[in-house]
Scaffold this active site. Structure first.
Site, PDB file in Angstrom:
ATOM      1  CB  SER A  24      -0.948   0.008   1.200  1.00 40.65           C
ATOM      2  OG  SER A  24      -2.052  -0.833   0.968  1.00 40.65           O
ATOM      3  CE  LYS A  35      -1.414   4.198   2.549  1.00 42.64           C
ATOM      4  NZ  LYS A  35      -1.315   3.092   3.527  1.00 42.64           N
ATOM      5  CE  LYS A  63      -4.535   2.053  -0.622  1.00 45.80           C
ATOM      6  NZ  LYS A  63      -3.908   0.828  -0.098  1.00 45.80           N
ATOM      7  CB  SER A  74      -4.221   1.835   3.948  1.00 42.13           C
ATOM      8  OG  SER A  74      -3.436   1.392   2.867  1.00 42.13           O
TER       9      SER A  74
END
Length: 386
Positions: free
Chosen positions: A59, A230, A62, A119
């Site tokens: 993820s 993130k 992202k 997320s």
């Protein structure tokens, strides 16, 4: 008995195994196989470990999705209060999700929070479809933007990192590059990435329900100054993180990839931040030399105001004494009209000892139009009459 126990303890302390304590300014010995530490303002890499190796980012993907959303907002292609409709494809996303229903409407800002805080794969795909018409079209934009940033070891297959495709990869250094671009261009992103928990409301044909977004970045609670950015994890990618923290005017980006577990991911990202902050000191020129208007050759106006396009800063990683910094100005030839605002007319040069540490352009604040015949005639007449 007490005397005997005291002697035994002394012997054990003397000959027993002692674990060395690592100093904060020593390069950390990481269990994580891949890592990169970058200073934001300069892009200087302070630490790297197999940082160019191609890896699955999960993820952390992202970050690029978030960057493109913020760029669309800046370009006026989106607004924060604009509503986005969830498609069947977006709803079908597994993994981390915020459980959007097909046909559900949420604002761009809410979906941004769903992506950054929780997320949400479904939220990421909904935004990708909104911006490019399809996830595939959006991924093409992601790859094009990665190429612009010089991310030589990156190729995206989806917008959220859910895929297990071997064609979906990036590197620790490339993650640092896209994190830096996001934080430099849109520092307001930390207003979202620093949120620990926040509720959103689902409104569908089934009724209204509340859902709590919980931040996946546990470093927010354990590292002073951390406010983003993130996380990512899958069985294939293992545990990944791009963390950012700010102290004493310095912002660092700490990237760890393929960590063996979540605890190691956060602990070693923190170790990198400690190492970076122990090495870095930043010089800011808070009183840059004042500048007077300069002459213009052949312009309607005979002078023009000049200034600096930005503040000057210098990053040191060697403990230099900033009191020895000196400044000098080099002027270019008198500018000849016409020219636009922002035309460089000189350079402010910074030196420390015998080393040049940086330059700042001096530019015109306004443009200048070329003087016509009548203005030349009037000026010539004035000189004759003096």
């Amino acid at each position: 008995m007490k005397k005997w126990m005291s002697c035994l303890l002394a012997v054990l302390l003397l000959f027993g195994h002692a674990t060395p304590v690592q100093s904060a300014n020593e390069a950390p010995d990481l269990q994580t196989p891949h890592a990169c530490l970058m200073e934001l303002s300069t892009g200087e890499i302070l630490y790297e470990k197999a940082a160019d190796e191609r890896l699955h980012p999960a993820s952390v993907t992202k970050i690029m999705t978030i960057l493109l959303i913020f760029e669309a907002l800046a370009d006026g292609k989106l607004s924060l209060d604009q509503e986005v409709v969830t498609s069947a494809h977006a709803k079908s996303m597994g993994g981390s999700q915020v459980f959007l229903e097909e046909g559900e409407r949420q604002t761009v800002e809410t979906l941004l929070k769903c992506i950054i805080i929780a997320s949400g794969n479904d939220a990421a795909v909904a935004m990708a479809e909104q911006l490019a018409g399809s996830e595939e079209g959006f991924v093409e934009r992601m790859n094009a933007r990665a190429a612009e940033l010089g991310m030589a070891n990156t190729h995206f297959v989806d917008c959220c990192g859910l895929t297990d495709s071997k064609e979906h990869y990036t590197s620790a250094k490339d993650v640092a590059l896209m994190s830096r671009e996001l934080l430099r261009k849109f520092p307001q992103v930390v207003e979202y990435s620093d949120i620990w928990m926040e509720d959103i409301t689902h409104v569908t044909a089934k009724g209204s329900s509340r859902f709590t977004l919980t931040n996946t970045n546990k470093l927010l609670r354990s590292y002073d100054g951390c406010d983003g950015l993130k996380t990512g994890s899958t069985s294939y990618a293992k545990y990944c993180l791009s963390a950012t923290a700010r102290k004493d005017g310095i912002r660092l980006i700490s990237v760890v990839m393929t960590a063996p577990d979540s605890k190691t991911r956060f602990a070693e990202a923190g170790k990198l931040l400690n190492y970076g902050f122990s090495r870095c000191s930043m010089y800011y020129d808070e009183e840059m030399p004042p500048l007077s208007p300069i002459a213009v050759h052949g312009g309607v106006e005979e002078t023009v105001e000049v200034g600096y396009p930005d503040e000057f800063s210098y990053l040191s990683t060697t403990g230099e004494d900033f009191s020895g910094i000196e400044r000098s100005i080099e002027w270019e030839e008198t500018p000849e009209a016409p020219f636009d605002a922002g035309t460089q007319v000189g350079t402010l040069i910074y030196t420390l000892g015998e080393k040049e540490i940086g330059r700042m352009p001096i530019v015109t604040k306004t443009g200048a139009e070329k003087a016509g015949y009548l203005i030349w005639l009037a000026r010539s007449w004035e000189k004759l009459c003096v």
